[in-house]
Design a protein around this motif. Structure first.
Motif, PDB file in Angstrom:
ATOM      1  N   ALA A 166       0.964  -1.195  -0.052  1.00  0.00           N
ATOM      2  CA  ALA A 166      -0.015   0.033  -0.064  1.00  0.00           C
ATOM      3  C   ALA A 166       0.838   1.400  -0.145  1.00  0.00           C
ATOM      4  CB  ALA A 166      -0.842  -0.119   1.150  1.00  0.00           C
ATOM      5  N   GLY A 167       1.782   1.262   0.899  1.00  0.00           N
ATOM      6  CA  GLY A 167       2.862   2.472   0.709  1.00  0.00           C
ATOM      7  C   GLY A 167       3.444   2.613  -0.651  1.00  0.00           C
TER       8      GLY A 167
ATOM      9  N   PHE B 199       0.812   3.961  -2.897  1.00  0.00           N
ATOM     10  CA  PHE B 199       0.500   5.541  -2.499  1.00  0.00           C
ATOM     11  C   PHE B 199       1.692   6.505  -2.955  1.00  0.00           C
ATOM     12  CE2 PHE B 199       1.135   9.157   0.229  1.00  0.00           C
ATOM     13  CZ  PHE B 199      -0.288   9.459   0.552  1.00  0.00           C
ATOM     14  N   ALA B 200       2.832   5.786  -3.071  1.00  0.00           N
ATOM     15  CA  ALA B 200       4.141   6.710  -3.662  1.00  0.00           C
ATOM     16  C   ALA B 200       4.079   6.935  -5.226  1.00  0.00           C
ATOM     17  CB  ALA B 200       5.355   5.983  -3.302  1.00  0.00           C
TER      18      ALA B 200
ATOM     19  N   VAL C 124       0.122   8.792  -5.986  1.00  0.00           N
ATOM     20  CA  VAL C 124      -0.060  10.112  -5.250  1.00  0.00           C
ATOM     21  C   VAL C 124       1.288  11.030  -5.355  1.00  0.00           C
ATOM     22  CG1 VAL C 124      -0.847  11.238  -3.247  1.00  0.00           C
ATOM     23  CG2 VAL C 124      -1.963   9.031  -4.038  1.00  0.00           C
TER      24      VAL C 124
ATOM     25  N   PHE D 220       8.256   4.911   1.615  1.00  0.00           N
ATOM     26  CA  PHE D 220       6.966   4.954   1.672  1.00  0.00           C
ATOM     27  C   PHE D 220       6.486   3.388   2.233  1.00  0.00           C
ATOM     28  CE2 PHE D 220       7.184   8.940  -0.517  1.00  0.00           C
ATOM     29  CZ  PHE D 220       6.101   9.682   0.090  1.00  0.00           C
TER      30      PHE D 220
ATOM     31  N   PHE E  56       4.563   3.080   5.861  1.00  0.00           N
ATOM     32  CA  PHE E  56       3.229   2.445   6.113  1.00  0.00           C
ATOM     33  C   PHE E  56       3.450   1.324   7.078  1.00  0.00           C
ATOM     34  CE2 PHE E  56      -0.083   4.257   3.105  1.00  0.00           C
ATOM     35  CZ  PHE E  56       0.509   5.160   2.917  1.00  0.00           C
TER      36      PHE E  56
ATOM     37  N   SER F 142       1.798  18.332  -0.579  1.00  0.00           N
ATOM     38  CA  SER F 142       2.647  16.885  -0.753  1.00  0.00           C
ATOM     39  C   SER F 142       3.157  16.591   0.657  1.00  0.00           C
ATOM     40  CB  SER F 142       3.810  16.771  -1.680  1.00  0.00           C
ATOM     41  OG  SER F 142       4.640  17.973  -1.217  1.00  0.00           O
TER      42      SER F 142
ATOM     43  N   LEU G 109      -0.139  15.203   2.387  1.00  0.00           N
ATOM     44  CA  LEU G 109      -0.400  13.930   1.969  1.00  0.00           C
ATOM     45  C   LEU G 109       0.399  12.967   2.759  1.00  0.00           C
ATOM     46  CD1 LEU G 109      -1.212  15.004  -1.741  1.00  0.00           C
ATOM     47  CD2 LEU G 109      -2.920  14.390   0.209  1.00  0.00           C
ATOM     48  N   LEU G 110       1.678  13.067   2.976  1.00  0.00           N
ATOM     49  CA  LEU G 110       2.463  11.935   3.436  1.00  0.00           C
ATOM     50  C   LEU G 110       2.318  11.966   5.081  1.00  0.00           C
ATOM     51  CD1 LEU G 110       4.694   9.627   3.489  1.00  0.00           C
ATOM     52  CD2 LEU G 110       6.245  11.596   3.400  1.00  0.00           C
TER      53      LEU G 110
ATOM     54  N   PRO H  36      -1.290  10.338   6.238  1.00  0.00           N
ATOM     55  CA  PRO H  36      -1.467   9.147   6.374  1.00  0.00           C
ATOM     56  C   PRO H  36      -0.588   8.415   7.631  1.00  0.00           C
ATOM     57  CG  PRO H  36      -1.329   9.643   4.120  1.00  0.00           C
ATOM     58  CD  PRO H  36      -0.993  11.012   5.052  1.00  0.00           C
TER      59      PRO H  36
END
Length: 257
Positions: A129-130, A133-134, A137, A174, A178, A223, A226-227, A230
């Motif tokens: 998932a990390g 996401f990277a 996004v 990332f 996560f 940005s 956004l990191l 989460p």
């Protein structure tokens, strides 16, 4: 006449000599390498397609008439080769982690064994998932920012090997970020911290998340947020699940079945 005492897995593990542990570890490492190479063999044919996919977030922002370049003679071959090799390791990660789990499982308590498999599956899914996401996004934000601030008269033509090193670093960063819920659960499980201590440290964690976001992303608020958000939310998720974790006892009088 007393009946013989049945040995537990932990007792059997303690009776094993060091050489036996090393032999078992070597066997599991060899299995990991074999599976890794088998996955790589299946991916190598698609190495160029993989690179096309991984470079899409940058290429979409390149000015018209420019492209990525290879500054070294062997880069057109070695860069996709390296990408396929590392991608094979990522894909084989469930098997890799399962081998390490099988190696350490005999030394765990019964309640720890019940938690180990959910933690193992969750850590794999969170790592993937990390990375997702990277890619979906963060990359568009990063490359959109970098290409937008290019000085006049400068053509953006990124080297394919430098680009791969950059994105792999972000994937790893990332993916590990996560894993925060898993880290919090393990800290409580081992008795290193308590749930109450995690709650008390919330303010410091939030600041730390924004600092990490500032380091890993371009210098803009969107940005970074956004990191950071989460990471903070994942920390809160870790606290919630840590409430159901039984810390490891101080004395080793409990045995596994």
């Amino acid at each position: 006449m007393n009946s013989p005492v049945k040995k537990t897995d932990k007792d059997a593990l303690a009776d094993m000599p060091l050489v036996a542990h090393l032999i078992e570890l070597r066997t599991r490492l060899l299995r990991i390498v074999v599976v890794w190479l088998l996955v790589f063999a299946g991916l190598f044919y698609f190495a160029n397609d993989l690179y096309t996919f991984i470079s899409a977030p940058l290429r979409v922002f390149l000015p018209e008439g420019t492209s990525m370049i290879a500054t070294e003679v062997a880069s057109p071959f070695l860069t996709p080769f390296k990408l396929a090799l590392i991608s094979a390791l990522f894909l084989a990660m469930p098997f890799v982690l399962h081998q390490f789990w099988s190696f350490i499982a005999p030394g765990l308590y019964k309640h720890e064994k019940r938690l180990a498999m959910p933690l193992l599956v969750s850590s794999i899914l969170l790592f993937y998932a990390g990375m997702a996401f990277a890619y979906f996004v963060v990359f568009p934000l990063v490359f959109g920012f970098f290409t937008s601030v290019t000085p006049t008269g400068v053509a953006v033509m990124t080297d394919i090997n430098k680009y791969l090193d950059f994105v792999l670093t972000l994937f790893l960063a990332f993916g590990l970020a996560f894993e925060i819920p898993i880290a919090t659960v393990l800290l409580v499980l081992t008795g290193a911290v308590s749930v109450e201590k995690l709650k008390q440290s919330r303010a410091y964690v939030v600041v730390g998340c924004f600092v990490i976001g500032m380091v890993l992303t371009p210098p803009d608020v969107i940005s970074q947020t956004l990191l950071a958000l989460p990471m903070w939310l994942l920390y809160e998720v870790g606290i919630i699940f840590s409430r159901f974790v039984k810390p490891r006892p101080a004395e080793t009088d409990e045995t596994s079945e």
